[in-house]
Write a protein that holds these residues in place. Sequence first.
Motif, PDB file in Angstrom:
ATOM      1  N   PRO A 121       7.459  31.507  22.256  1.00 47.28           N
ATOM      2  CA  PRO A 121       7.434  31.619  23.817  1.00 47.28           C
ATOM      3  C   PRO A 121       7.444  33.148  24.192  1.00 47.28           C
ATOM      4  O   PRO A 121       8.078  34.032  23.337  1.00 47.28           O
ATOM      5  CB  PRO A 121       8.627  30.773  24.253  1.00 47.28           C
ATOM      6  N   ARG A 122       7.221  33.523  25.219  1.00 46.59           N
ATOM      7  CA  ARG A 122       7.016  34.780  25.763  1.00 46.59           C
ATOM      8  C   ARG A 122       8.551  35.409  25.855  1.00 46.59           C
ATOM      9  O   ARG A 122       8.513  36.558  25.224  1.00 46.59           O
ATOM     10  CB  ARG A 122       6.579  34.906  27.116  1.00 46.59           C
ATOM     11  N   PHE A 123       9.486  34.510  26.258  1.00 44.83           N
ATOM     12  CA  PHE A 123      10.949  35.036  26.300  1.00 44.83           C
ATOM     13  C   PHE A 123      11.368  33.591  25.743  1.00 44.83           C
ATOM     14  O   PHE A 123      11.378  32.548  25.668  1.00 44.83           O
ATOM     15  CB  PHE A 123      11.324  35.070  27.829  1.00 44.83           C
ATOM     16  N   GLU A 124      12.553  33.975  24.755  1.00 46.07           N
ATOM     17  CA  GLU A 124      13.453  33.219  24.228  1.00 46.07           C
ATOM     18  C   GLU A 124      14.461  32.679  25.268  1.00 46.07           C
ATOM     19  O   GLU A 124      14.884  33.535  26.043  1.00 46.07           O
ATOM     20  CB  GLU A 124      14.130  33.500  23.140  1.00 46.07           C
ATOM     21  N   THR A 125      14.958  31.211  25.505  1.00 44.47           N
ATOM     22  CA  THR A 125      15.919  30.989  26.400  1.00 44.47           C
ATOM     23  C   THR A 125      16.987  30.329  25.665  1.00 44.47           C
ATOM     24  O   THR A 125      16.725  29.833  24.327  1.00 44.47           O
ATOM     25  CB  THR A 125      15.353  29.967  27.555  1.00 44.47           C
ATOM     26  N   VAL A 126      18.299  30.451  26.137  1.00 45.09           N
ATOM     27  CA  VAL A 126      19.383  29.944  25.329  1.00 45.09           C
ATOM     28  C   VAL A 126      20.114  28.869  26.313  1.00 45.09           C
ATOM     29  O   VAL A 126      20.809  28.114  25.845  1.00 45.09           O
ATOM     30  CB  VAL A 126      20.545  30.866  24.847  1.00 45.09           C
ATOM     31  N   GLU A 127      19.913  28.984  27.692  1.00 44.99           N
ATOM     32  CA  GLU A 127      20.412  28.191  28.680  1.00 44.99           C
ATOM     33  C   GLU A 127      19.481  27.686  29.534  1.00 44.99           C
ATOM     34  O   GLU A 127      18.474  28.219  29.761  1.00 44.99           O
ATOM     35  CB  GLU A 127      21.644  28.978  29.354  1.00 44.99           C
ATOM     36  N   LYS A 128      19.847  26.304  30.155  1.00 43.34           N
ATOM     37  CA  LYS A 128      18.953  25.911  31.019  1.00 43.34           C
ATOM     38  C   LYS A 128      19.315  26.560  32.497  1.00 43.34           C
ATOM     39  O   LYS A 128      20.281  27.411  32.614  1.00 43.34           O
ATOM     40  CB  LYS A 128      19.334  24.604  31.475  1.00 43.34           C
ATOM     41  N   PRO A 129      18.413  26.721  33.315  1.00 40.20           N
ATOM     42  CA  PRO A 129      18.387  27.848  34.710  1.00 40.20           C
ATOM     43  C   PRO A 129      19.505  27.068  35.398  1.00 40.20           C
ATOM     44  O   PRO A 129      19.599  25.945  35.600  1.00 40.20           O
ATOM     45  CB  PRO A 129      16.932  27.769  35.292  1.00 40.20           C
ATOM     46  N   LYS A 130      20.254  27.881  35.956  1.00 36.96           N
ATOM     47  CA  LYS A 130      21.434  27.798  36.925  1.00 36.96           C
ATOM     48  C   LYS A 130      20.806  28.000  38.269  1.00 36.96           C
ATOM     49  O   LYS A 130      21.739  27.600  39.209  1.00 36.96           O
ATOM     50  CB  LYS A 130      22.666  28.523  36.509  1.00 36.96           C
ATOM     51  N   VAL A 131      19.849  28.637  38.443  1.00 35.06           N
ATOM     52  CA  VAL A 131      19.412  29.025  39.951  1.00 35.06           C
ATOM     53  C   VAL A 131      17.904  28.704  39.870  1.00 35.06           C
ATOM     54  O   VAL A 131      17.196  28.700  38.836  1.00 35.06           O
ATOM     55  CB  VAL A 131      19.692  30.390  40.098  1.00 35.06           C
ATOM     56  N   ASN A 132      17.316  28.722  41.122  1.00 33.33           N
ATOM     57  CA  ASN A 132      15.609  28.614  41.319  1.00 33.33           C
ATOM     58  C   ASN A 132      15.428  29.723  42.033  1.00 33.33           C
ATOM     59  O   ASN A 132      16.030  29.815  43.266  1.00 33.33           O
ATOM     60  CB  ASN A 132      15.497  27.132  41.939  1.00 33.33           C
ATOM     61  N   ILE A 133      14.592  30.294  41.442  1.00 36.23           N
ATOM     62  CA  ILE A 133      14.198  31.863  42.156  1.00 36.23           C
ATOM     63  C   ILE A 133      13.039  31.674  43.165  1.00 36.23           C
ATOM     64  O   ILE A 133      12.533  32.466  43.808  1.00 36.23           O
ATOM     65  CB  ILE A 133      13.768  32.812  41.314  1.00 36.23           C
ATOM     66  N   SER A 134      12.470  30.445  43.184  1.00 33.75           N
ATOM     67  CA  SER A 134      11.257  30.104  44.175  1.00 33.75           C
ATOM     68  C   SER A 134      11.563  30.872  45.595  1.00 33.75           C
ATOM     69  O   SER A 134      12.487  30.544  46.115  1.00 33.75           O
ATOM     70  CB  SER A 134      10.656  28.559  44.210  1.00 33.75           C
ATOM     71  N   GLY A 135      10.546  31.404  46.090  1.00 33.64           N
ATOM     72  CA  GLY A 135      10.436  31.844  47.258  1.00 33.64           C
ATOM     73  C   GLY A 135      10.367  33.258  47.717  1.00 33.64           C
ATOM     74  O   GLY A 135       9.688  33.780  46.730  1.00 33.64           O
TER      75      GLY A 135
END
Length: 406
Positions: A121-135
């Motif tokens: 993946p482009r970026f590794e992630t360790v947590e599920k998203p806590k926020v939604n940045i859409s907008g």
Amino acid sequence: MKRLLILALLFIAMISCEEKSETKLKLGEWLANMKVSEDEMLPFNFTLTRNGDNYTIEVRNADELILIDEFEFYNDSIKIQMPIFEGYIAGTYTEDGINGNFIKESLDRVVPFNAAFGEKPRFETVEKPKVNISGVWEVNFDYDGEKPYPAKGIFTQEEDRIVGTFRTNTGDYRYLEGVVDGSTLKLSTFDGAHVFLFKAEATDTTLNGVFYSGNHSIENFKAKRNEGFELADSNSLTYIKEGYDKLAFSFPDANGKLISLTDDEFADKVVLVQIMGTWCPNCLDETKFYVDYLKNNPNPDLKVIALAFEYATTKEKAFNGINRLKERIGVEYPILLSQYGSSDKGLANEKLPMLNHILSYPTTIYIDKKGGIRKIHTGFNGPATLEKHEEFKKEFNQTIATLLSE
């Protein structure tokens, strides 16, 4: 400059003294990284394909596809030339790895680069998203520096993946792609010229982050949600000064011929004068738009002239860049060399003193059939800006139709 000279001499020595390599790069998915600071790497993915002995790199940033197809190999040394832009990657390689630098000689910039074969993946992630940045976000870049400036963030998030861009008064920050890891926003792009990494801590209503432009610039930024936020009108930022009523210039084309608006071929014509540089990805977007428009809407009463302000250190290198741009994307209108050795906007403004300032590359000046300046559009809303790009196209079509009908 000393470091860049040493790197260049080493590469020249490698390609002049050694035999061509028989090692083949593995085909398929790769992950690349550029070191933008001691602690931060900018990642992007690419796909490597081969047709016979010819390699092609396909870089994807969200919906953008960039094809890189100029390679040189000598033993374990490699050089990958960017399309259109002067930057290149030089270093050593094995079948499943590349280590070297991304180099822009004219700007004396060197960014460490590595790439490894494998689908990651482009970026590794360790947590599920806590926020939604859409907008839509109202953004302030370099708010604690000497030259703060506003921007508009436009993003779409699906699960942890996020795409979008930042618009400024001078253009957009290209196709950005990344993730939301817990409450951390990570976005990057590499388009052959820009090396952009954005990282921020996010809440539902705020962003606080850092913008890395290569390894030469770091800016803090902050943002708040504001669905109604808009930047200044792109048609109001640059204007003709009192005491002037015409645009005037005389600059050479690649054949050394001086071209000006008083030439017969522009008499009684609608003329677009594009202020640009071959080093500028936003200018490339705009140039592609003009090329497509002229191809699909041929009209002898509409002319385009580009004025190139180049940071290439010699006239020869500047015209090489101009000719490369024309050949690569099929530019048939003249591109004149207005300045080389610097893309400084203050110096550029001295070449066009009738303007209050040159705020952005690109800037387009709309001239009617009588030679009057009817509109000056600062920046370019490229395809990464989605609806704003569609608005621009609609406004452009209406403006050209009006000027041609007069």
